[in-house]
Design an enzyme around this catalytic site. Structure first.
Site, short mmCIF file in Angstrom:
data_model
loop_
_atom_site.label_atom_id
_atom_site.label_comp_id
_atom_site.label_asym_id
_atom_site.label_seq_id
_atom_site.Cartn_x
_atom_site.Cartn_y
_atom_site.Cartn_z
N LYS B 28 0.02 23.92 -10.71
CA LYS B 28 0.34 24.65 -11.93
C LYS B 28 0.40 26.16 -11.64
O LYS B 28 1.35 26.84 -12.03
CB LYS B 28 -0.72 24.34 -12.99
CG LYS B 28 -0.44 24.98 -14.35
CD LYS B 28 -1.65 24.90 -15.28
CE LYS B 28 -1.93 23.53 -15.83
NZ LYS B 28 -1.10 23.20 -17.01
N HIS B 457 1.31 -18.05 1.13
CA HIS B 457 2.57 -18.77 1.27
C HIS B 457 3.50 -18.54 0.08
O HIS B 457 4.67 -18.19 0.23
CB HIS B 457 2.27 -20.27 1.43
CG HIS B 457 3.51 -21.10 1.53
ND1 HIS B 457 4.08 -21.74 0.46
CD2 HIS B 457 4.31 -21.35 2.59
CE1 HIS B 457 5.16 -22.38 0.85
NE2 HIS B 457 5.32 -22.17 2.14
#
Lengths: 881, 881
Positions: B28, B457
């Site tokens: 900022k 799997h």
């Protein structure tokens, strides 16, 4: 071709060669040459080189230049003996024998009495004044030549001879007349012509060339090829051929033939040992038709021969600086030497000979240490049986742990424990074993399984305990529930007596007396010499106080691996361990751990006491937790039964809960699952309990004045942060007094990644211990449990791999990672202590590797400690060369 | 401390800093400084550096030298605004805001209106001519300061205010009199004194110091710490503090506040996008009490402001060369900028913006390629749902494969196939999947499992197929036999409709409309730019002709992995495969293989046709054979049932025989068992059939004029002799015409030993393809199937590991071996082709590694091909720097 260099000369007279020319002249030829050079009485002859054999294999014929050299060699022998090849007056007869650079006993062919034909047989009769003898020699030659050169079965000749004997009404050969003998010869020549499709070669030169070709060709006969495959001998080497003038031990009383060892090959005692037959040829000794006499009898029968033989035996032993196995023949009172070679001996004899020769000053201690195969020592440390006394084995499995054991069959570990408690010796017979069976293995005399390979669970545990074990016996079918088995058609029930020979893998029905092992003084001294020489430490893998004590007896310098899980397996503890695993929350898990704490503390205290003054490496819990739980299939069965029998709903619910937990802990690949330090990170309270037990035990023995250096070992580390977490946990444990003295914290290196980042791990670790069992599994991607039964046997028989990498450390792959890890580890921490605690730590070739790469010690099962001590000494000596 | 260098200066006026000073000034602060330097209207202020924050963390106080700098900074702001801190006439008010180098939105504290006290509130009233406004500011300040600095709950203040409102009978704040406001302030001050144990600090300087300390301290508040842990942000960085003079958007009609994007963050369209509230402060926008207006309305309301804002937005976008997210406030018709930063955007917008900015000349093509996170692209390739439209999810699992899917629940793969054949969309729900379920996964819209991790799997297969998949949903209990499940207390039966969001892991009941993915023209162009830049090839893992076609559409340059086992899994083939496996002898095995041959040939032919002109890597059969067989437990159940029902003895015997075979093939660690090339060595006839099918397929397509370069790949090689055996087998296969054209033979490198002896393997191999799934398993000793569920989640949450090594390639360990293998392989064979076909081949960081170590290509699932194309381009661009 020997050494890849083709010599210009293909035939060497015996006097031209030496013992060093084994590659070119073969073992037999080189030693005949050496003896000739020493001036010993060797019948004249020459050797056709292995190079000639290689040329023959390439071209399928003996080149004329070599034929010329052979002819010249023969002429020279004729001159020396004053005999003439094929002569009808003074015929020269020769033997034609193979002799490869590496001994292949009985694998190739020999032809004796070559040079006889219808004319020279008469010359031989004249010269020896023995018509029958001459004819017998001729018929033997026709038979041998026909068999070796033309492949005519020996039986065909024997049938012809029997027929003549029958018609003559003679029982032995003595009853045969000269005519009978002539008829036999004619029959043999006719048989030869019929079978071979050619007349029998009358020209002795033709006979000789054919015989030499036959010996060359026998290099490639199937049994020789198989033998070389089995013994890892190159097929390209070829064989030499020795052509030597015949001497005859079968020409009367002042003749004979025999074999002689310069020391007793069975005990190693220093005394001539051997036997002889008077009036006989070498074949007769082999045939076993007559019982030979002891060599000492020769002293009375032919004192001058005996004296000369003794002198020569002594000379040869000193010359070769090793026990010699000598073949000799006495012809008409004159001694001839036909062969000398290093004498094969039993392990016990090997140790005694090596020891004695060093004491006698024949060998240096260092040389004597190189004379015993360390692997063989393990045989001395187990009871053994004499297989000659046994019937045929009922079956055969893999010889997983050596030694013999007899006992009554039981099919469960619990039964083994109970029957042993009742004072019976038992053999545990299982399809395979799991850590659940450990108390049964401990109780049993030996273990027999139908599944598994040389490094399956049963094999490893049994070897660790020094118990005989046979695994992977395919023919064995076991029905554990029915408590019966079938082996080779024989039914085996619980209580039947079996005997296992773990050295051969043979299984026998019934009991046999066993010979207990004796650690001779010579062996003890011999191993002390090994200790003086070696720089590599030797520790033992020992899980119990008994193991620890045994290890010390065998010379271990500490414990390199104490597996704490084996302590969890005793039956009274298993229930608590299961409670801990099944605990619903951490609090109840800790309650169970509190019960285990005093038990583990007791174990460690007792082990520390046994190892006073030495280091003890303790591995924190390693195996997957489900190994401690009941089998899921068995639980399902129990639940089904309970339901069928209308069991209580509470009992069923309890079992079902256990089953759930068992299922939850089940893993697809347990070897790669939740185990090792992963357990310690997931359940720190387990490791905390173990470390507390170690430190409290240490506190106790310290107060007793005992000095031990514990090395707390973190298993299965793959990243330095895993190690650091556990090391922090360990260092965070405080005992009451805080006075535990020093201890080290280190890690097992057993997955590839640990080797690859060894520098990061070493930065915080006091020691590394290579777990080469698991490292081999992960480097190859081979599951030890599956590989041996499923494909490794094919790999080995098809020679995809030369060695089982679980038995002999794979230097190329696994070894490469180990070297990398040592290098990285020591660079990060020069004082890092490095050892090995996998099974390879007890295997001689692997030990040589460990020495070479600079490990500090190897650790192996107690019974292999002597093997490792010798192997370490040999490694040092070989490296110095 | 930023960059480890401590600056001598701790306070920077906005004009002194720049966008480059982000580490020192925070994001900022750096951007406020940059805007000030550009001369844009930023309210004056200064930034206290992150170095000061680090000093404060070390000492627990703000050193006096820094206090002095702050005071000087404040005086400077007073001068610029012509206001005076604490003045009863023209008081300066400031905001105190945190600003870390890396954005941590909402994690730390902010205080507004600082500088007010009993005196200056009168000054504010005087200056603004608004008594109520001034008092409202003051009470807001007391509340914020009390909450942030002293931890007094906001609710306590709100209750006080409510009480005054009630007693005043006022509904909103408008009904409150000046006295009411004064009472509120007194109540607030009293509350503060009571809770904080001190009177409210009247001195603005004390207020400021306390506020700065509070902001510094908020760096270590728990939510900030957790956020940094989650986002891998260093805890040592510290935060800067921005002190800025207040401007007010809540002082009437010509006031307002708003946020603005320079382009549409959702679509990427080039147009100002944002919203504002007139007469309001930033908080009001956040509070959502009033509905903001579109930014375009500002054009009518305050045209000069809108014009200025447009101009500035354009300027900032060009200056920063990126979409800006701008905060602004209008005070009395004057525009002030309070923040600018890079605007967050959707993936679609990111692609469009990157593309457009390159087209507009703002960015080079290369720069634009760096502006999109490749990982995000996968989101564009799957259907998606708007979660805002949804109820709360019923449950959450691991987001294993992105995209959304809706369908009817089925519990078996067969049911999935049947219902799909009947025209229904289904979701396959399983405890976990095995290769047996592959036809079900193929048929289903999406997959949900209760077990497994991100690379189980189901996850791998689903990702490969581009199907949404959620795995490891712990709360899901499935009873497959009863065909029902329970999720979060809701019962789910077969046929119920579920919606899965594979991107978030959320599971919803019922159907939702899904947005189909659109491959925009911009994306296509953008990926073509990536293709121009990258040097690393991109192939796809594709097992079927459909996959192959899809891969080409997504830009794959070949197939890097065609898994032949998936072809074995189609239900009509499985029976034949089982027949082959269960065959009693080689002859019957070969009969079954003969049936499979034409089927495999068909597959290959179709894949070759789809890949005309491109290489296709075909892996010979890899998984353990028992994966193709029925489950043992299920078989036992069947046998029990058959027996109970009195089934035929023949049927029972048949089942029992199958069970025996299944048991015999069972393995303890199948991952490390009889699979890969070990199968090819144990059962050469299987590989022979596969190679024949490949070559015959090749022959067919060649006759059609199609050009393909097949690369036959031998899996799981650990020793060069394994590879050579199979390579010989492959080269020994002849087709009818023999006219197959060229093909390569090579190997997967997927166990550590293959890397260690890569030179020996490369001597005979045309290519290497790294199978990093298995390599990661063996290097770590982690079973993928077990690790994620059993311990890897603990490792990741406890930060024992930073990353899941199955998701992001472990460069330190696995990568070290890969580099070694490439080095050894290329030295032995410089032209060696090298790729990767593990899951890592589709992961951007891993792709960067593959590029760096010199691989030729990566191969990944079809849906990740665009990800890989971009990642490969970025890797090249990053490397050039």
């Amino acid at each position: 071709m020997a050494d890849g260099v083709r010599s210009e000369k293909f035939v060497y007279h015996f006097e031209e060669g030496s013992a060093q020319m084994r590659d070119l002249l073969g073992g037999k030829g080189a030693n005949l040459a050496e003896m000739s050079r020493l001036g010993l009485p060797v019948p004249p002859g020459f050797t056709i080189t292995t190079d000639a054999s290689v040329l023959y294999r390439e071209s399928g014929r003996i080149p004329s230049a070599i034929q010329k050299e052979i002819k010249e060699g023969l002429e020279c022998v004729e001159a020396k003996r004053d005999l003439c090849f094929g002569s009808a007056k003074r015929p020269l007869l020769v033997s034609v024998r193979s002799g490869a650079p590496i001994s292949m006993p009985g694998m190739m062919d020999t032809i004796l009495n070559l040079g006889l034909n219808r004319e020279s047989v008469l010359g031989l009769a004249r010269m020896t004044d023995d018509e029958r003898f001459a004819r017998d020699c001729f018929r033997r030659f026709i038979q041998m030549f026909g068999n070796v050169v033309r492949g005519i079965p020996v039986g065909a000749f024997e049938r012809k001879m029997d027929r003549v004997r029958q018609s003559a009404g003679a029982l032995g050969d003595d009853g045969l007349s000269i005519d009978d003998w002539d008829r036999i010869i004619e029959d043999f020549l006719a048989l030869y012509e019929e079978e071979a499709g050619e007349t029998f070669p009358e020209d002795p030169w033709d006979q000789l060339l054919a015989a030499v070709e036959a010996v060359f060709s026998s290099w490639d006969n199937p049994r020789a090829v198989v033998y070389r495959n089995m013994h890892d001998i190159s097929h390209d080497m070829g064989t030499a051929v020795n052509v030597q003038s015949m001497v005859f031990g079968n020409r009367g009383d002042q003749c004979g033939t025999g074999v002689l060892f310069t020391r007793n090959p069975s005990t190693g005692e220093r005394a001539l040992y051997g036997e002889y037959l008077s009036n006989a040829q070498g074949e007769d000794v082999v045939a076993g038709l007559r019982t030979p006499k002891l060599i000492s009898d020769l002293r009375d029968e032919m004192p001058h021969v005996y004296e000369e033989l003794s002198r020569i035996a002594n000379q040869l032993e000193l010359h070769y600086r090793d026990v010699q196995d000598i073949e000799f023949t006495v012809e008409a009172g004159k001694l001839f030497l036909l062969q000398t070679r290093s004498g094969k001996r039993t392990v016990g004899a090997a140790v005694k000979v090596a020891h004695d020769m060093a004491e006698e000053g024949i060998l240096t201690k260092e040389e004597s240490l190189m004379r015993v195969d360390p692997e063989d020592l393990s045989i001395l440390l187990h009871p053994s049986i004499d297989e000659n006394l046994m019937d045929d084995p009922l079956g055969t499995g893999l010889p997983a742990s050596p030694g013999a054991a007899t006992g009554r069959v039981v099919f469960t570990a619990d039964a083994a424990e109970q029957m042993t408690a009742a004072g019976r010796k038992v053999i545990l017979v299982r399809p395979e074993t799991t850590p659940d069976d450990i108390h049964g293995i401990a109780a049993a005399q030996g273990v027999l399984t139908s599944r598994g390979g040389m490094t399956c669970h049963a094999a490893i545990v049994a070897r660790g305990m020094g118990k005989p074990c046979i695994v992977g016996c395919d023919q064995l079918r076991i029905d554990v529930t029915a408590k019966k088995a079938d082996l080779g058609g024989q039914r085996i029930e619980e209580g039947d007596v079996l005997t296992l020979d773990g050295t051969t893998g043979h299984i026998y029905v019934g009991e046999v007396g066993l010979v207990e092992p004796i650690l001779t003084e010579e062996l003890e001294t011999f191993l002390e010499w090994a200790d003086e020489v070696r720089t590599l430490g030797v520790r033992a893998n020992a899980d119990t106080p008994d193991d620890a004590t045994k290890s010390r007896e065998f010379g271990a310098e500490g414990i390199g691996l104490c597996r704490t899980e084996h302590m969890f397996m005793q039956s009274e503890r298993l229930a608590i361990v299961q409670e801990m695993i099944l605990a619903a929350d951490q609090a109840s898990r800790e309650r169970a751990l509190e019960q285990l704490l005093p038990m583990q503390r007791e174990d460690f205290t007792a082990i520390f006491r046994a190892m006073d003054g030495l280091p003890v490496t303790i591995r924190l819990l390693d195996p997957p937790l489900h190994e401690f739980l009941p089998d899921a299939e068995a639980l399902r069965e129990e639940i089904r039964n309970l339901k069928a029998e209308g069991g209580s709903r509470y009992d069923i619910a309890l079992k079902e809960e256990t089953l759930d937990k068992v299922m939850a802990l089940e893993e697809v690949n347990p070897m790669l699952g939740l185990r090792g330090c992963r357990l310690g990170i997931a359940y720190p309270e387990i490791y905390e309990m173990q470390v507390r037990a170690i430190l409290e035990g240490l506190e106790t023995v310290k107060s007793e004045g005992i000095q031990v250096l514990p090395e707390i070992m973190v298993p299965l580390v793959s990243d330095h942060r895993e190690y650091e977490r556990i090391a922090e946990l360990i260092n965070g444990i405080n005992t009451k007094s805080g006075d535990t003295g020093d201890y080290l914290v280190g890690t097992m290196i057993e997955v590839p990644r640990a080797c690859l980042v060894a520098d990061q791990i070493a930065a915080r670790a006091d020691f590394f211990s290579f777990g080469t069992n698991d490292l081999t599994q992960t480097v190859y991607g081979f599951s030890r449990d599956d590989a041996e039964a499923k494909f490794l046997h094919i790999y080995l028989s098809d020679r995809v791999l030369d060695e089982n990498p679980f038995a002999v450390l794979d230097e190329e792959g696994v070894g490469q990672l180990i070297e990398m890890a040592i290098d990285k580890g020591r660079r990060a921490r020069p004082e890092l202590k490095i050892g090995i605690c996998g099974e390879h730590g007890g295997e001689p070739r692997s030990i040589a590797f460990c020495h070479r790469v600079g490990m500090d010690y190897v650790s192996c099962s107690p019974y292999r400690v002597p093997v490792a001590r010798l192997a370490a000494a040999q490694a040092h000596l070989s490296n110095q060369k």
